[in-house]
Scaffold this motif. Structure first.
Motif, PDB file in Angstrom:
ATOM      1  N   VAL A 173       0.834  -1.202   0.000  1.00 31.18           N
ATOM      2  CA  VAL A 173       0.000   0.000   0.000  1.00 31.18           C
ATOM      3  C   VAL A 173       0.871   1.255   0.000  1.00 31.18           C
ATOM      4  CG1 VAL A 173      -1.883   1.221   1.165  1.00 31.18           C
ATOM      5  CG2 VAL A 173      -1.691  -1.277   1.358  1.00 31.18           C
ATOM      6  N   PRO A 174       0.878   1.998  -1.117  1.00 30.52           N
ATOM      7  CA  PRO A 174       1.634   3.257  -1.113  1.00 30.52           C
ATOM      8  C   PRO A 174       1.152   4.159   0.028  1.00 30.52           C
ATOM      9  CG  PRO A 174       0.918   2.720  -3.341  1.00 30.52           C
ATOM     10  CD  PRO A 174       0.245   1.737  -2.417  1.00 30.52           C
ATOM     11  N   GLY A 175       2.089   4.758   0.710  1.00 29.98           N
ATOM     12  CA  GLY A 175       1.741   5.680   1.797  1.00 29.98           C
ATOM     13  C   GLY A 175       1.700   5.031   3.170  1.00 29.98           C
ATOM     14  N   TRP A 176       1.644   3.690   3.235  1.00 27.25           N
ATOM     15  CA  TRP A 176       1.587   3.013   4.557  1.00 27.25           C
ATOM     16  C   TRP A 176       3.025   2.832   5.041  1.00 27.25           C
ATOM     17  CZ3 TRP A 176      -2.951  -0.513   6.077  1.00 27.25           C
ATOM     18  CH2 TRP A 176      -2.813  -0.949   7.395  1.00 27.25           C
ATOM     19  N   ASP A 177       3.586   3.857   5.625  1.00 27.07           N
ATOM     20  CA  ASP A 177       4.959   3.783   6.122  1.00 27.07           C
ATOM     21  C   ASP A 177       4.951   3.610   7.642  1.00 27.07           C
ATOM     22  OD1 ASP A 177       4.307   6.282   7.138  1.00 27.07           O
ATOM     23  OD2 ASP A 177       5.544   7.395   5.726  1.00 27.07           O
ATOM     24  N   ASN A 237       2.877   6.326   9.515  1.00 22.16           N
ATOM     25  CA  ASN A 237       1.437   6.124   9.357  1.00 22.16           C
ATOM     26  C   ASN A 237       0.972   4.823  10.026  1.00 22.16           C
ATOM     27  OD1 ASN A 237       0.626   8.476   8.096  1.00 22.16           O
ATOM     28  ND2 ASN A 237       1.113   7.721   6.047  1.00 22.16           N
TER      29      ASN A 237
END
Lengths: 566, 79
Positions: free
Chosen positions: B33-37, B40
């Motif tokens: 999932v892009p953005g799930w770092d 986050n």
């Protein structure tokens, strides 16, 4: 301003280190800490040649910090190296670390934990014989001045390299900056009095979760406090990520008065505020915002979000720092805090007064113009350094936007293994940083870069490296990929965006391709792309030179996918 | 207490990452999932705790192999 005392004897019997681990604290006096350094220096001298280059890998704790100083005290050259990250998969991590370790070619690798030693041996079996597992030390406090402290003091007076800082490369460690004792003490003499004056106290109590292999963690939050006999309260960065509230509890318990953090961390705390258990943060006089573009809105939002917890107004102040000058280039004084509202595009070489830019003050205009970014001042240049701005080979008058150039006392002579010319240092001695900014009324503002570097949560990523790596992803058209950064109000950092055209010949679904891109970027570069857009054939715009244009595609992406109507 | 579902997780992820097009499936994980770092992930964990009324550790959730396992883990805590 008088020079601060270097390694004051009085600190030997005071607490200099407070290590927090899962809520428990261990305190060390200066004597205990330096005695530990002596014991580890003796241990190291028995196992390495005098000219050894020693890497230290492990988790942030007193023994690892003592090991680093033991290397310096014993006349060896040392550097920290990052431990594995939980978000990397083993294969990519091993590949990268093998490459980086091969480039560094250390004489020995000191592993602070058994698990770390095992990992290094797995990364590259040929390194196995260079791995030394550092034993647990039962500290025996020395009477009088600990031997390692005396040896370290001698090394501080030398121009020989004392330790190495590695720049944060992306696919490998790219550049090494050797710091001499004289460079370190010059930075201490120039910067530390400013910090103490701002804190309003002679003895600082530093709070840190920063990794020791980054300059903000290594210099500002470890070595300078050690030189000053100040006290460091430290928690490992991985613990901070999983429990950010633990850091504020540390600040409250230890009555800390100074803290350095990258801009994104201020924003992260604002987002977390309603979920954290309130503590008192009144003790902190100075929160230093550093290491990536400093944002006025995030500094003010942090102060507003935590005002009821005691965060003081105007206590978040900008700093411009880099490994090449040991650390600080400039620091903003509290009574001069300001920001610059700048238009989104300013061509290098432009006098800033010819643009719509304007200065913002806490007591005056605080809101940037629509479409502008509000850049927090990084303050005044520290004594001993000089900052200039350049456009190509022309040195610009103050007030013009250009590439930042630096000369001065604690500037490095060039990257390790490279000469000055190959390190962006001209024959005039000016180091060209690649950062773009302006000096206005004596204040430094940084808000651009010559190269397409994206700074995501303090980590520098070269867009071209990511584009090259993505060429291997099945489902994407080769050469039809663009990567760029977008400043984010949500994260207080930049976001990495990937836009790529789908390969019509591939059977991979869009979801599979997005996942593959997301995984490859995070595993190879240790940052997550914020968005991955798989677009139709010929969506990407080429410039007149026939190359995929980052600026044009960034604009198109923002219009199509991020505008309120999108 | 309504059992925690993948749809609940998707709502949270969309809200925290600020991407309303995120679609989660049980077989997927954060890496997809892009953005799930990692930052986050902490915020998503906090939202899971609030919505499911359970206490969970971000590190525990990060170790689970996929979202299906994550949902099961949270439901087990609710029971």
């Amino acid at each position: 301003m008088t020079s601060p005392a270097l390694l004051p004897a009085a600190a030997l019997d005071g607490t200099v280190l407070r290590h927090w681990n899962k809520g428990a604290r261990r305190d060390l006096t200066g004597r205990a800490f330096w005695s530990c350094v002596t014991q580890l220096a003796d241990w190291l001298e028995a196992r390495t040649p005098p000219d050894a280059f020693v890497l230290v890998i492990g988790h942030s704790r007193p023994e690892m910090m003592a090991m680093f100083l033991a290397i310096a005290a014993s006349g060896r050259l040392g550097a920290f190296f990052p431990p594995s990250s939980p978000i990397q998969d083993e294969q990519h991590y091993f590949e990268q670390q093998r490459h980086a370790l091969s480039a560094i070619n250390p004489t020995v690798i000191c592993a602070m934990e058994h698990a770390v030693a095992e990992t290094v041996r797995l990364i590259d079996p040929t390194l196995a014989e260079r791995v030394l597992e550092v034993p647990d030390v039962a500290i025996v406090p020395e009477i009088g001045e600990p031997r390692a402290l005396a040896a370290f003091r001698t090394r501080l007076a030398s121009n020989e390299p004392l330790f190495v800082q590695h720049s944060s490369g992306t696919t490998g460690i790219k550049k090494a900056v050797a710091i001499s004792g004289r460079m370190l003490t010059a930075q201490f003499a120039a910067y530390w009095p400013l910090v103490r004056a701002e804190a309003g106290e002679e003895r600082l109590r530093i709070a840190t979760w920063l990794p020791l292999y980054h300059d903000m963690g290594l210099i500002a939050s470890f070595l300078l406090p050690i030189l000053g006999g100040d006290c460091i309260s430290i928690v490992d960065p991985f613990e901070w990520i999983s429990d950010p509230g633990a850091f504020f509890r540390l600040v409250e318990a230890d009555d800390c008065n100074v803290c350095w953090m990258p801009n994104f961390a201020f924003r992260h705390f604002v987002r977390l505020q309603r979920t954290l258990k309130p503590v008192r943060l009144d003790s902190v006089r100075l929160w230093v915002d550093c290491s990536e573009p400093c944002r006025w809105l995030d500094a003010r939002a942090f102060e507003a979000a935590f005002v009821d917890w005691g965060v003081r107004p105007r206590s978040v102040l900008g700093c411009y720092a880099m490994a090449e000058t040991v650390f600080a280039v400039s620091q903003c004084p509290g009574d001069e805090r300001r920001a610059l509202s700048v238009p989104p595009i300013v061509p290098p070489g432009t006098p800033i007064i010819f643009t719509e830019a304007r200065v913002l003050h806490d007591d005056g205009e605080v809101t940037p113009l629509p479409g502008h970014k509000a850049v927090l001042s990084s303050g005044r240049v520290v004594p001993g350094l000089q900052v200039s701005t350049w456009h190509d080979e022309v040195c610009l008058p103050e007030g013009s936007y250009g590439e930042i150039g630096i000369t001065g006392d604690c500037l490095f002579p060039g990257y390790r293994g490279r000469d000055a010319a190959d390190s962006n240092i001209g024959s005039d001695g000016v180091f060209r940083t690649g950062d773009l900014g302006v000096v206005l009324d004596g204040h430094v503002y940084i808000f651009g870069r010559l190269k397409e570097i994206i700074i995501v949560n303090g980590k520098n990523i070269f867009a071209g490296d990511v584009e090259a790596a993505l060429g291997q992803v099945v489902g994407l058209r080769k050469g039809r990929i663009v990567v760029f950064g977008v400043e984010s109000d949500m994260t207080g950092s930049e976001e990495l965006i990937v836009v790529a055209e789908q390969d019509p010949a591939s059977s991979a679904s869009m979801t599979e391709t997005r996942s593959a891109v997301s995984r490859l970027v995070s595993e190879s570069f240790l940052v997550k792309p914020r968005d991955v857009r798989i677009v139709e054939d010929r969506w990407l715009i080429k410039s007149t030179s026939g190359k995929i244009s980052r600026d044009e595609n960034r604009r198109r992406y923002l219009d199509q996918f991020r505008s309120p109507q999108a | 207490m309504k059992p925690f579902t993948i749809e609940d997780l998707q709502v949270i992820a969309r809200e925290i990452i600020n991407d309303r097009e995120i679609i989660l499936a049980p077989s997927m994980s954060a890496a997809d999932v892009p953005g799930w770092d990692s930052l986050n992930h902490t915020l998503i964990t906090v939202e899971i705790e609030a919505r499911a009324e359970v206490e969970v550790d971000p590190a525990q959730l990060a170790e689970l192999p996929n979202f299906g396992a994550l949902v099961k883990f949270v439901c087990a805590r609710q029971a």
